[in-house]
Scaffold this motif. Structure first.
Motif, mmCIF file in Angstrom:
data_model
loop_
_atom_site.group_PDB
_atom_site.id
_atom_site.type_symbol
_atom_site.label_atom_id
_atom_site.label_comp_id
_atom_site.label_asym_id
_atom_site.label_seq_id
_atom_site.Cartn_x
_atom_site.Cartn_y
_atom_site.Cartn_z
ATOM 1 N N PRO A 85 13.272 -56.057 -0.597
ATOM 2 C CA PRO A 85 14.481 -56.455 0.128
ATOM 3 C C PRO A 85 14.849 -55.446 1.222
ATOM 4 N N VAL A 86 15.315 -55.952 2.336
ATOM 5 C CA VAL A 86 15.754 -55.091 3.429
ATOM 6 C C VAL A 86 17.078 -54.430 3.081
ATOM 7 N N LEU A 87 18.024 -55.184 2.569
ATOM 8 C CA LEU A 87 19.343 -54.655 2.241
ATOM 9 C C LEU A 87 19.348 -54.048 0.843
ATOM 10 N N SER A 88 20.203 -53.042 0.655
ATOM 11 C CA SER A 88 20.341 -52.424 -0.663
ATOM 12 C C SER A 88 20.993 -53.409 -1.635
ATOM 13 N N GLY A 89 20.939 -53.094 -2.928
ATOM 14 C CA GLY A 89 21.508 -53.988 -3.927
ATOM 15 C C GLY A 89 22.986 -54.231 -3.712
ATOM 16 N N TYR A 125 11.936 -48.185 22.116
ATOM 17 C CA TYR A 125 11.954 -48.483 20.686
ATOM 18 C C TYR A 125 13.269 -49.145 20.289
ATOM 19 N N GLY A 126 13.215 -49.825 19.150
ATOM 20 C CA GLY A 126 14.393 -50.492 18.620
ATOM 21 C C GLY A 126 14.904 -49.809 17.373
ATOM 22 N N LEU A 127 16.193 -50.006 17.106
ATOM 23 C CA LEU A 127 16.828 -49.477 15.903
ATOM 24 C C LEU A 127 17.043 -50.608 14.903
ATOM 25 N N PRO A 128 16.885 -50.324 13.615
ATOM 26 C CA PRO A 128 17.127 -51.371 12.614
ATOM 27 C C PRO A 128 18.521 -51.973 12.774
ATOM 28 N N ILE A 129 18.623 -53.261 12.521
ATOM 29 C CA ILE A 129 19.894 -53.974 12.699
ATOM 30 C C ILE A 129 20.812 -53.709 11.502
ATOM 31 N N ARG A 130 22.057 -53.348 11.808
ATOM 32 C CA ARG A 130 23.086 -53.289 10.772
ATOM 33 C C ARG A 130 23.701 -54.688 10.668
ATOM 34 N N TYR A 131 23.243 -55.433 9.716
ATOM 35 C CA TYR A 131 23.672 -56.829 9.608
ATOM 36 C C TYR A 131 25.159 -56.921 9.263
ATOM 37 N N ALA A 132 25.864 -57.800 9.967
ATOM 38 C CA ALA A 132 27.286 -58.028 9.721
ATOM 39 C C ALA A 132 27.456 -58.877 8.472
ATOM 40 N N LEU A 133 28.206 -58.363 7.515
ATOM 41 C CA LEU A 133 28.383 -59.057 6.237
ATOM 42 C C LEU A 133 29.781 -59.633 6.079
ATOM 43 N N THR A 134 30.560 -59.623 7.145
ATOM 44 C CA THR A 134 31.870 -60.277 7.145
ATOM 45 C C THR A 134 31.903 -61.278 8.290
ATOM 46 N N PRO A 135 32.468 -62.452 8.083
ATOM 47 C CA PRO A 135 32.488 -63.483 9.135
ATOM 48 C C PRO A 135 33.169 -62.981 10.403
ATOM 49 N N GLN A 166 27.110 -58.194 -1.907
ATOM 50 C CA GLN A 166 28.191 -58.547 -0.986
ATOM 51 C C GLN A 166 27.845 -59.803 -0.202
ATOM 52 N N ALA A 167 26.582 -59.893 0.244
ATOM 53 C CA ALA A 167 26.164 -61.069 1.009
ATOM 54 C C ALA A 167 26.216 -62.334 0.148
ATOM 55 N N ARG A 168 25.775 -62.244 -1.093
ATOM 56 C CA ARG A 168 25.769 -63.426 -1.969
ATOM 57 C C ARG A 168 27.184 -63.940 -2.239
ATOM 58 N N GLY A 169 28.173 -63.039 -2.170
ATOM 59 C CA GLY A 169 29.537 -63.452 -2.434
ATOM 60 C C GLY A 169 30.253 -64.046 -1.246
ATOM 61 N N SER A 170 29.581 -64.150 -0.107
ATOM 62 C CA SER A 170 30.227 -64.682 1.089
ATOM 63 C C SER A 170 30.237 -66.209 1.069
ATOM 64 N N ALA A 171 31.274 -66.773 1.689
ATOM 65 C CA ALA A 171 31.343 -68.234 1.834
ATOM 66 C C ALA A 171 30.538 -68.719 3.017
ATOM 67 N N ASP A 172 30.080 -67.796 3.856
ATOM 68 C CA ASP A 172 29.320 -68.144 5.057
ATOM 69 C C ASP A 172 27.833 -68.260 4.682
ATOM 70 N N PRO A 173 27.208 -69.435 4.871
ATOM 71 C CA PRO A 173 25.787 -69.593 4.507
ATOM 72 C C PRO A 173 24.877 -68.612 5.247
ATOM 73 N N ALA A 174 25.193 -68.288 6.506
ATOM 74 C CA ALA A 174 24.358 -67.367 7.271
ATOM 75 C C ALA A 174 24.376 -65.971 6.664
ATOM 76 N N ILE A 175 25.544 -65.567 6.167
ATOM 77 C CA ILE A 175 25.641 -64.251 5.542
ATOM 78 C C ILE A 175 24.949 -64.265 4.183
#
Length: 676
Positions: free
Chosen positions: A214-218, A276-286, A223-232
């Motif tokens: 997995p890319v994201l930590s546990g 070069y690119g930096l890893p994306i900090r994925y937004a976990l709030t709508p 946190q992502a699984r608890g979101s109401a947003d399907p994309a998150i």
């Protein structure tokens, strides 16, 4: 500033002289393990200053596009690991402005010390050896070496006149984790018996880094699984590759040198480019923004090395100087901020001729930096730094005891017309050590130090949003000198077929500069403010090896190391991003032309965290490597290695992005090293 530049130039003309009576010079020792970054060339186990060397087979199997990752298996060394393309060394928990990163004794002239998302403008692919130095000898390189020195040695300025008309050194590799393709070479052409010209370059291309799970930590996945947003919610299943981490780096250099028994004079010009690119900090709030940040950096650099052999009281007068013009654009596809850094550094040294057990070197050093940041997210105003220093390093051997000592006085001026800021700082540093050969195979050492570092412009003047670290940073103009008092105990034991090296240290800081999260939000970013206080760093390093078989040109040995550091800021708690306890063990078999190695590295769980960081799980990685020299008497080596063999998910606690960007998964690499 013109007056300060004239003063800096004038200081170069005034050499301190510490005279000793004349004696015949002693030739420097030879050997792969001899350290040249320190005051005097010698085996690291015979010096009071702790030293580590990465060369030959170990260098070939450790090389990575970024310097921090290449050194991360040395004792007391970790890395910032801001994704695969920006990784600076961490020495005993200290990083940034407290560690000097050099190329052939002169600074990198980049902005990697400004922020962890900025890459070091040094390509390890062209290195001959990399040395890590701590203790009294580090005073030679400035107050920013309070934590230690990392020196990358190469041949951009030729160091010898080749015996053959043409000499070639080349290295190339293929890596599976990031689809890496890299190659580098330096060529020296003998024009005459005393004159050589050379040139070379390197190229590295990588794709997005593959990770072991997995890319994201546990915590973030929950946190992502608890979101109401399907994309998150879908982010919880991210795995495989770190998006936006591809890179392309190009370097080119040309140099020439006159080398004679009476001295030498050499120059080199280097061009460095990287995207070069930096890893994306994925937004976990709508509704929260997330950006795919990319950095495009370039640098022109000129270097000079000169020395002359002297008669009488002194042995050699030497000059090492460098100038560079660096810039990079940082941002997303929509907007970018330009960081520019123009720098000049020069060091003149006068080496005493050895008499009896006494030898030493004294010198002056000057440094100038003109920093500019232009754009919507320029979090530091334009500023200039001028730094001038006087130093001496001395050594005296009396029977079984060797004494090392050094002192440095440094004047630093920081000026920003835009911010209406102009301050000067004076710092005095001293360090001393004693190394005692108690008995055959038993050596004990003690180092004491009191060092001073002027605050950096970023620590004083930062006030704005920094897109790379996704924070709003605020400095403090009232900061004073950061002082550190340290003690270190060293024991080096050895027998006919084994050795054990151990050290324990404690450093107490006054005026320690650190960042803390205020809980405020500005421009949709958390606010981090710089502060000063007291802090304590303490830790230990133990490494050793035992040889089980030594016959018919074949050696079988086992080796291991364990290191740990514990850092606490008074009234605040644990210092942030401190590496946890680590253990590394390996077994290696080596003959005249073939070698194999297996090792396992275990990093324990880090639970000593500040309020704005999370704990980091333990991990263990297994690495295998083999190298072969197919042609007897020729410098041709083939290397095959597999890092993180079992494809585990590993996160380095010192990384700002550990919850968003684990280390590389299984990486199978093929390397070729040639010397003709």
């Amino acid at each position: 500033m013109k007056l300060r530049l004239l003063l800096a130039g004038g200081i170069l003309l005034a050499l301190p002289a510490i005279a000793t009576a004349a004696d015949d010079p002693v030739d420097p020792p030879e050997g792969d393990d001899i350290v040249v970054t320190g005051t005097f060339q010698r085996d690291p186990r015979d010096a009071a200053s702790p030293m580590s060397v990465l060369a030959d087979e170990a260098l070939d199997r450790s090389l990575r596009p970024q310097l921090g990752e290449a050194l991360a298996r040395l004792p007391g060394v970790s890395a910032t690991s801001f994704g695969p393309n920006a990784s600076r060394p961490i020495l005993r928990g200290l990083a940034g402005e407290r560690v000097r990163v050099l190329t052939d004794g002169i600074g990198a002239f980049d902005v990697s010390n400004t922020s962890a998302d900025h890459a070091v403008a040094i390509d390890p692919l062209l290195s001959e050896r990399i040395e890590v130095l701590r203790g009294p000898a580090s005073l030679r390189f400035g107050s920013s070496a309070i934590g230690g020195v990392v020196n990358v040695l190469d041949r951009r300025i030729p160091t010898t006149v080749p015996d053959a008309p043409v000499a070639l050194q080349a290295r190339g590799s293929l890596g599976s984790a990031a689809d890496e393709r890299s190659a580098g070479a330096n060529i020296g052409v003998r024009v005459s018996e005393r004159f050589v010209v050379g040139g070379g370059g390197s190229l590295t291309d990588t794709g997005d880094l593959r990770v072991g799970g997995p890319v994201l930590s546990g915590r973030l996945r929950d946190q992502a699984r608890g979101s109401a947003d399907p994309a998150i919610r879908a982010l919880a299943d991210l795995s495989g590759r770190l998006a936006n981490t591809s890179a392309r780096t190009r370097t080119a250099n040309v140099g020439a040198a006159f080398i004679d028994d009476g001295g030498d004079l050499g120059v080199a010009i280097t061009r460095y480019e990287t995207r070069y690119g930096l890893p994306i900090r994925y937004a976990l709030t709508p509704g929260a923004e997330q950006e795919a940040v990319r950095i495009a950096a370039e640098q022109w650099r000129a270097d000079l090395r000169a020395s002359v052999v002297l008669p009488g009281l002194f042995e050699r007068l030497s000059l090492r100087a460098g100038y560079a013009d660096y810039s990079h654009v940082e941002g997303s596809a929509e907007a970018g901020t330009t960081f520019a850094n123009e720098g000049l550094e020069a060091r003149v040294e006068l080496r005493q001729r050895q008499r009896g057990g006494w030898q030493g070197v004294s010198g002056v050093q000057t440094f100038f930096r003109d920093f500019r940041a232009v754009g919507a997210e320029a979090f530091v105003p334009p500023n200039e730094t001028v730094q001038n220093g006087l130093f001496t390093l001395q050594e005296f051997a009396a029977g079984p005891v060797r004494f090392e000592g050094g002192g440095r006085v440094e004047w630093t001026g920081i000026h920003s017309q835009t911010a209406g800021f102009d301050r000067d700082f004076t710092g005095t540093s001293i360090a001393g050590g004693a190394f005692w050969s108690v008995a055959r195979g038993v050596k004990l050492g003690l180092n004491l130090s009191s060092t001073a570092r002027a605050p950096a412009a970023e620590e004083l003047l930062a006030d704005g949003a920094h897109i790379g670290t996704q924070s709003y940073e605020i400095g403090d103009r009232s900061f004073g000198i950061e002082r550190a008092r340290g003690v270190e105990l060293i024991a080096r034991l050895s027998g006919p077929a084994w050795r054990l090296d151990a050290s324990a240290y404690r450093t107490r800081f006054a005026g320690y500069i650190y960042e803390f999260e205020t809980g405020q939000v500005l421009e949709d970013l958390p606010v981090f403010r710089f502060a000063q206080g007291r802090a304590t760093y303490r830790g230990f390093e133990v490494e050793g090896e035992a040889r089980f078989v030594e016959r018919h040109g074949f050696t079988l040995k086992a080796d291991g190391l364990v290191d740990a550091v514990r850092a606490t800021i008074d009234g605040f708690g644990p210092a942030p991003r401190i590496p946890p306890l680590r253990l590394l063990g390996g077994i290696e078999g080596r003959g005249d032309r073939f070698g194999m190695r297996a090792e396992i590295e275990h990093s324990t769980r880090q639970t000593r965290v500040t309020g704005f960081e999370t704990t980091t799980d333990a991990f263990s990685v297994v690495n295998l490597s083999a190298d072969w020299r197919p042609l007897a008497g020729r410098e041709l080596r083939l290397t095959l290695s597999a890092s993180n063999l079992f494809d585990v998910v590993a996160r380095r606690h010192a990384s700002f992005l550990k919850d968003y960007a684990p280390l590389a998964g299984r990486d199978v690499r093929f390397g070729l090293s040639v010397g003709l």
